[in-house]
Design an enzyme around this catalytic site. Structure first.
Site, PDB file in Angstrom:
ATOM      1  N   PRO A 104       0.793  -1.223   0.000  1.00  0.00           N
ATOM      2  CA  PRO A 104       0.000   0.000   0.000  1.00  0.00           C
ATOM      3  C   PRO A 104       0.827   1.275   0.000  1.00  0.00           C
ATOM      4  CG  PRO A 104      -0.150  -1.146   2.106  1.00  0.00           C
ATOM      5  CD  PRO A 104       0.525  -2.072   1.162  1.00  0.00           C
ATOM      6  N   ASN A 105       0.345   2.219  -0.777  1.00  0.00           N
ATOM      7  CA  ASN A 105       0.891   3.580  -0.887  1.00  0.00           C
ATOM      8  C   ASN A 105       2.176   3.667  -1.696  1.00  0.00           C
ATOM      9  OD1 ASN A 105      -1.134   5.006   0.644  1.00  0.00           O
ATOM     10  ND2 ASN A 105      -0.332   3.930   2.430  1.00  0.00           N
ATOM     11  N   ARG A 107       5.611  12.160  -3.126  1.00  0.00           N
ATOM     12  CA  ARG A 107       5.475  12.694  -1.767  1.00  0.00           C
ATOM     13  C   ARG A 107       6.568  12.101  -0.887  1.00  0.00           C
ATOM     14  NH1 ARG A 107       0.191  12.006  -3.282  1.00  0.00           N
ATOM     15  NH2 ARG A 107      -0.990  13.937  -3.285  1.00  0.00           N
ATOM     16  N   TYR A 140      11.392   8.374   1.037  1.00  0.00           N
ATOM     17  CA  TYR A 140      11.269   7.327   0.019  1.00  0.00           C
ATOM     18  C   TYR A 140      11.928   7.663  -1.315  1.00  0.00           C
ATOM     19  CZ  TYR A 140       7.875   5.768   3.456  1.00  0.00           C
ATOM     20  OH  TYR A 140       7.287   5.366   4.621  1.00  0.00           O
ATOM     21  N   ASN A 160       8.004  -5.688  -0.905  1.00  0.00           N
ATOM     22  CA  ASN A 160       7.891  -4.589   0.046  1.00  0.00           C
ATOM     23  C   ASN A 160       6.407  -4.494   0.367  1.00  0.00           C
ATOM     24  OD1 ASN A 160       7.751  -2.306   1.551  1.00  0.00           O
ATOM     25  ND2 ASN A 160       8.940  -1.006   0.160  1.00  0.00           N
ATOM     26  N   ALA A 192       3.107  -0.942   4.853  1.00  0.00           N
ATOM     27  CA  ALA A 192       2.623  -0.996   6.235  1.00  0.00           C
ATOM     28  C   ALA A 192       2.097  -2.381   6.615  1.00  0.00           C
ATOM     29  CB  ALA A 192       1.531   0.056   6.434  1.00  0.00           C
ATOM     30  N   GLU A 236      12.539  -9.666   1.739  1.00  0.00           N
ATOM     31  CA  GLU A 236      11.740  -8.511   2.176  1.00  0.00           C
ATOM     32  C   GLU A 236      12.579  -7.243   1.989  1.00  0.00           C
ATOM     33  OE1 GLU A 236      10.610  -8.956   6.298  1.00  0.00           O
ATOM     34  OE2 GLU A 236      10.208  -6.818   6.531  1.00  0.00           O
ATOM     35  N   HIS A 279      12.678  -2.879   2.246  1.00  0.00           N
ATOM     36  CA  HIS A 279      12.115  -1.579   2.641  1.00  0.00           C
ATOM     37  C   HIS A 279      13.011  -0.472   2.126  1.00  0.00           C
ATOM     38  CE1 HIS A 279       9.163  -3.532   5.072  1.00  0.00           C
ATOM     39  NE2 HIS A 279      10.122  -4.303   5.560  1.00  0.00           N
ATOM     40  N   ARG A 289      13.103   4.399  12.604  1.00  0.00           N
ATOM     41  CA  ARG A 289      11.795   5.044  12.629  1.00  0.00           C
ATOM     42  C   ARG A 289      10.980   4.573  13.847  1.00  0.00           C
ATOM     43  NH1 ARG A 289       9.278   4.759   6.786  1.00  0.00           N
ATOM     44  NH2 ARG A 289       7.983   6.373   7.751  1.00  0.00           N
TER      45      ARG A 289
HETATM   46  O1  CA2 Z   1      10.439   1.814   3.942  1.00  0.00           O
HETATM   47  C1  CA2 Z   1       9.596   1.143   3.327  1.00  0.00           C
HETATM   48  O2  CA2 Z   1       9.771   0.723   2.197  1.00  0.00           O
HETATM   49  C2  CA2 Z   1       8.228   0.871   3.982  1.00  0.00           C
HETATM   50  O3  CA2 Z   1       7.843  -0.448   3.654  1.00  0.00           O
HETATM   51  C3  CA2 Z   1       7.271   1.880   3.393  1.00  0.00           C
HETATM   52  C4  CA2 Z   1       5.880   1.834   4.018  1.00  0.00           C
HETATM   53  C5  CA2 Z   1       5.975   1.889   5.544  1.00  0.00           C
HETATM   54  O4  CA2 Z   1       4.683   1.721   6.103  1.00  0.00           O
HETATM   55  C6  CA2 Z   1       6.900   0.826   6.092  1.00  0.00           C
HETATM   56  O5  CA2 Z   1       6.977   0.952   7.491  1.00  0.00           O
HETATM   57  C7  CA2 Z   1       8.289   0.965   5.493  1.00  0.00           C
HETATM   58  C8  CA2 Z   1       5.054   3.013   3.539  1.00  0.00           C
HETATM   59  C9  CA2 Z   1       4.962   3.149   2.066  1.00  0.00           C
HETATM   60  C10 CA2 Z   1       4.455   4.521   1.763  1.00  0.00           C
HETATM   61  O6  CA2 Z   1       4.960   4.901   0.505  1.00  0.00           O
HETATM   62  C11 CA2 Z   1       4.892   6.207   0.195  1.00  0.00           C
HETATM   63  C12 CA2 Z   1       5.625   6.614  -0.884  1.00  0.00           C
HETATM   64  C13 CA2 Z   1       5.619   7.933  -1.250  1.00  0.00           C
HETATM   65  C14 CA2 Z   1       4.849   8.848  -0.543  1.00  0.00           C
HETATM   66  C15 CA2 Z   1       4.107   8.437   0.523  1.00  0.00           C
HETATM   67  C16 CA2 Z   1       4.109   7.106   0.897  1.00  0.00           C
END
Ligand code: CA2
Length: 148
Positions: free
Chosen positions: A11-12, A19, A24, A76, A79, A100, A102, A109
């Site tokens: 997700p996301n 963003r 990221y 990946n 969340a 896995e 990230h 964090r």
């Molecule tokens: O660091 C990572 O790759 C995470 O898997 C990213 C997840 C986060 O919940 C994990 O704890 C760590 C969040 C992905 C959100 O991706 C975005 C990308 C651009 C802008 C906003 C969110």
């Protein structure tokens, strides 16, 4: 037969590059997927990618991987890494080796990001290397499936 690698984005991650670049980076998801596709071809492997914001769809894609000849998964789970027994159970059920990944260093964090439901099943975990972490995982996958 060429190795088939599946890269799963949770997700996301469709928002990549638009963003929170401090967390990221600036690379978009299509750019990242294209880079990984090129890398895989250069290593003689084929690569599928899939992104979903929905837990059940990720479970469905993992289950489908058992039937479509996927040799290795790079995931990946976003969340869902920290919440999803369902994704864990799917990865466990299909018995396809996986790494896995990230983008961010989850250990720098919030504490809730320090636990993963996937890590103990994974062959390895990469965190904090940005898009290069995916590249390292794909290189590892190719080597793992068909050692040189
Ligand atoms: O660091 C990572 O790759 C995470 O898997 C990213 C997840 C986060 O919940 C994990 O704890 C760590 C969040 C992905 C959100 O991706 C975005 C990308 C651009 C802008 C906003 C969110």
């Amino acid at each position: 037969m060429a190795q088939r690698i599946l890269v799963l984005h949770g997700p996301n991650l469709n928002l990549l590059g638009s963003r929170e670049p401090h967390l990221y980076g600036h690379t978009t998801l299509p750019e990242l997927n294209a880079r990984l596709g090129g890398l895989s071809s250069s290593l003689g492997a084929s690569l599928d990618t899939y992104q979903s914001n929905h837990e059940g769809e990720l479970v469905d894609r993992i289950q489908a991987a058992r039937l479509d000849g996927t040799d290795f998964i790079v995931i990946n789970a976003g969340a869902y890494t920290h919440t999803s027994v369902a994704i864990r159970d799917a990865l466990s059920a299909v018995k396809i080796p996986f790494v896995e990944v990230h983008l961010s260093n989850v250990y720098q964090r919030e504490a809730f990001r320090h636990h993963s439901y996937l890590s103990d099943l994974a062959l390895g975990v990469v965190a904090g290397l940005g898009p290069q972490g995916y590249e390292a995982a794909v290189r590892f996958a190719v080597q793992h499936v068909q050692p040189a």
